[in-house]
Design a protein around this motif. Structure first.
Motif, short mmCIF file in Angstrom:
data_model
loop_
_atom_site.label_atom_id
_atom_site.label_comp_id
_atom_site.label_asym_id
_atom_site.label_seq_id
_atom_site.Cartn_x
_atom_site.Cartn_y
_atom_site.Cartn_z
N TYR A 97 1.36 -2.59 -15.75
CA TYR A 97 0.87 -2.35 -14.38
C TYR A 97 0.83 -3.68 -13.59
O TYR A 97 1.30 -3.75 -12.45
N LEU A 98 0.28 -4.73 -14.20
CA LEU A 98 0.16 -6.02 -13.49
C LEU A 98 1.54 -6.53 -13.07
O LEU A 98 1.70 -7.10 -12.00
N ALA A 99 2.54 -6.32 -13.95
CA ALA A 99 3.89 -6.85 -13.71
C ALA A 99 4.68 -6.02 -12.69
O ALA A 99 5.73 -6.47 -12.23
N THR A 100 4.19 -4.82 -12.36
CA THR A 100 4.94 -3.94 -11.44
C THR A 100 4.05 -3.50 -10.27
O THR A 100 3.99 -4.19 -9.25
N LEU A 101 3.30 -2.43 -10.47
CA LEU A 101 2.50 -1.89 -9.36
C LEU A 101 1.40 -2.84 -8.91
O LEU A 101 1.13 -2.96 -7.71
N GLY A 102 0.75 -3.52 -9.85
CA GLY A 102 -0.30 -4.47 -9.48
C GLY A 102 0.25 -5.55 -8.56
O GLY A 102 -0.35 -5.88 -7.54
N GLY A 103 1.42 -6.08 -8.93
CA GLY A 103 2.05 -7.10 -8.10
C GLY A 103 2.41 -6.55 -6.73
O GLY A 103 2.21 -7.21 -5.71
N ALA A 104 2.93 -5.33 -6.72
CA ALA A 104 3.30 -4.71 -5.44
C ALA A 104 2.06 -4.54 -4.56
O ALA A 104 2.09 -4.80 -3.36
N GLU A 105 0.96 -4.12 -5.17
CA GLU A 105 -0.27 -3.93 -4.38
C GLU A 105 -0.85 -5.27 -3.94
O GLU A 105 -1.43 -5.39 -2.85
N ALA A 106 -0.68 -6.29 -4.80
CA ALA A 106 -1.22 -7.62 -4.46
C ALA A 106 -0.49 -8.22 -3.28
O ALA A 106 -1.08 -8.88 -2.43
N LEU A 107 0.82 -7.99 -3.25
CA LEU A 107 1.67 -8.67 -2.28
C LEU A 107 1.97 -7.87 -1.05
O LEU A 107 1.95 -8.36 0.07
N ALA A 108 2.31 -6.63 -1.32
CA ALA A 108 3.07 -5.93 -0.30
C ALA A 108 2.30 -4.75 0.22
O ALA A 108 2.68 -3.61 0.02
N ASP A 112 2.23 -3.53 2.95
CA ASP A 112 3.01 -2.70 3.87
C ASP A 112 4.27 -2.12 3.22
O ASP A 112 4.92 -1.26 3.81
N GLU A 113 4.64 -2.61 2.05
CA GLU A 113 5.88 -2.14 1.43
C GLU A 113 5.51 -1.01 0.47
O GLU A 113 4.47 -1.04 -0.14
N LYS A 114 6.40 -0.07 0.34
CA LYS A 114 6.10 1.02 -0.59
C LYS A 114 7.00 0.85 -1.80
O LYS A 114 8.10 1.40 -1.86
N VAL A 115 6.52 0.07 -2.75
CA VAL A 115 7.26 -0.19 -3.99
C VAL A 115 6.28 -0.26 -5.17
O VAL A 115 5.08 -0.14 -4.98
N GLY A 116 6.80 -0.46 -6.37
CA GLY A 116 5.94 -0.71 -7.53
C GLY A 116 5.88 0.41 -8.53
O GLY A 116 5.52 0.18 -9.69
N ASN A 117 6.20 1.64 -8.08
CA ASN A 117 6.30 2.75 -9.04
C ASN A 117 7.15 3.86 -8.43
O ASN A 117 7.72 3.68 -7.35
N PHE A 118 7.24 4.97 -9.15
CA PHE A 118 8.15 6.04 -8.72
C PHE A 118 7.36 7.19 -8.09
O PHE A 118 7.08 8.20 -8.74
#
Ligand code: GUN
Ligand code: FE
Length: 453
Positions: free
Chosen positions: A373-384, A386-392
């Motif tokens: 989670y930290l390496a994917t969705l957590g990072g996406a939530e931490a950074l982005a 406004d972007e919709k990424v990190g999981n499917f």
């Protein structure tokens, strides 16, 4: 618009504590966005009634979200593995500032930055928050490279107007005008995947006035902010002496903390500072390799998460010696285990035993599922935000990896396909890749549905 489907084993994080595994699954992508995900492909395909371009995965392959690197210094890549014999402030003077100053040469920047982006893509990084250098033109070159190669990225021209060597420092006026112009120039590129990020290097190398101006630039342009905080105890001491307040308070008072801000390290944050992070929505980039190499300390990620702060992972090249977030993921688990040893082993005799058997959820080390989670969705939530990424999830961009687990350096020889417990079998593949695989197991990388490896 054509639709692409990936049919086979799918893995992604739905939250810190929920790693969803779909053994006989599919993801459908159209126009770069996920339009369907699930386990009943034939029903979906019939109902969808459209032409699809199918990628059928073998039993040793799976699809997972791309890695998010919340903190990486692109210009430091030529120093990879070098100079890890000094603590932070000495390391900056001896190794980092001399290397970064070379990027006033835009031809040098072009040559290195092309390779940096190639390297991180190869390691499966689909979203990176890059620090560049003080040089605006070179930083723009990095942005154009990410766009050209198709990597999603935040690009930061670094700002520093004090306490740096005379050969690598900006005047205060120049720092403000160059930062403003950099943001404008990147926004003018109108890229869907590459955005500017306002980047005060850290409080020690920025005057309060510069930090205030940078906060304004970020706010006026609605762009993200990144910096460093509380990485090293000497750094914390200098910050508190320079400004006469807590390190996090310095950034807060400058207006730099919000839910669009990510701060790297945060190893030595005090409870009061964690509260400031939670209240402002500020996120943390955890950089375990660098924290170890530069003798900074062991960051207690669970403490930060339990304080309600979002956490992602960073390679922190070249304080970190490996450009792969998958490596950061394993090091994050190492540190979490080591912290657990410190807690339990410091209690002597039978109390020690009691502590081990009674250890509560808070002192348990992170699991590999949580680290994914930290390496994917957590990072996406931490950074982005406004972007919709990190999981499917339907509507998000398809930023993903196709992983092959039956090629060097992992040999599971088809043992995974005994098929009685498909979910458990898939989790075996995921663990083998996470712990023992490397970039050679990453066969394909997609950003916004476009294959970039
Ligand atoms: N603090 C300020 N600059 C840097 C840097 O380049 N790397 C790390 N790890 N910490 C920093
Ligand atoms: Fe850093």
């Amino acid at each position: 618009m054509s639709t692409q489907t990936f049919v086979g084993q799918i893995v992604h994080s739905k939250s810190l504590n929920e790693l969803e595994v779909i053994p006989n699954g599919f993801v459908a992508v159209s126009g770069g966005k996920i339009v369907a995900v699930g386990s009943d492909y034939s029903t979906w395909k019939q109902a969808a009634g459209r032409e699809v371009e199918e990628t059928l995965l073998s039993p040793s392959q799976f699809v997972m979200p791309g890695f998010v690197d919340c903190h990486i210094h692109a210009p430091q890549m030529p120093n990879l593995g070098l100079g890890l014999d000094s603590p932070l402030l000495e390391w900056l003077e001896k190794y980092t500032f001399p290397m970064e100053s070379r990027y006033r040469d835009t031809a040098f920047a072009q040559r290195i930055y092309q390779k940096v982006v190639e390297t991180t893509i190869r390691c499966g990084t689909t979203l990176a928050a890059y620090f560049a250098t003080n040089h605006k033109e070179s930083s723009i070159i990095l942005a154009k490279e990410a766009i050209r190669q198709g990597q999603r990225a935040f690009i930061g021209k670094v700002s520093s107007d004090c306490n740096c060597p005379s050969y690598y420092v900006e005047s205060s006026d120049e720092a403000v005008s160059e930062a403003r112009d950099f943001v404008k120039r990147i926004l003018e590129l109108k890229s869907e995947i590459v955005k500017p990020i306002v980047t005060p290097r850290f409080a020690l190398s920025c005057t309060e006035s510069l930090m205030g101006s940078l906060a304004k630039i970020a706010k006026e342009n609605n762009v993200n902010i990144q910096s460093h905080i509380s990485e090293n105890l000497s750094e914390v001491q200098v910050a508190e002496e320079m400004f006469g307040k807590l390190y996090a308070q310095v950034y807060k008072d400058a207006g730099l903390l919000s839910n669009k801000t990510v701060m790297a390290h945060a190893v030595h944050l005090k409870d009061q500072e964690l509260k400031i992070f939670k209240e402002t929505g500020t996120s943390v980039a955890h950089c375990p390799a660098s924290n170890t190499n530069l003798l900074s300390g062991m960051c207690d990620v669970k403490r930060i998460i339990n304080a309600g702060v979002t956490v992602g992972l960073g390679t922190d090249v070249s304080g970190g010696h490996n450009p792969s977030i998958k490596d950061a993921l394993v090091r994050c688990l190492d540190i979490s285990n080591h912290l657990h040893f410190v807690r339990t082993q410091s209690i002597k005799g039978c109390e020690e035993q009691q502590n081990i058997t009674n250890f509560n959820n808070e002192s348990k080390p992170l699991t590999y599922q949580q680290a994914i989670y930290l390496a994917t969705l957590g990072g996406a939530e931490a950074l982005a935000v406004d972007e919709k990424v990190g999981n499917f999830i339907v509507g998000k961009s398809f930023d993903a990896l196709v992983v092959e687990t039956d090629s060097f350096p992992i040999f599971n020889c088809g043992l995974q396909s005994e098929g009685k417990e498909p979910e458990r079998d898939l989790l075996r593949l995921v663990q083998q890749f996470i712990y023992s695989g490397d970039d050679r197991n990453i066969m394909k990388v997609f950003v916004n549905g476009r294959q970039i490896k």
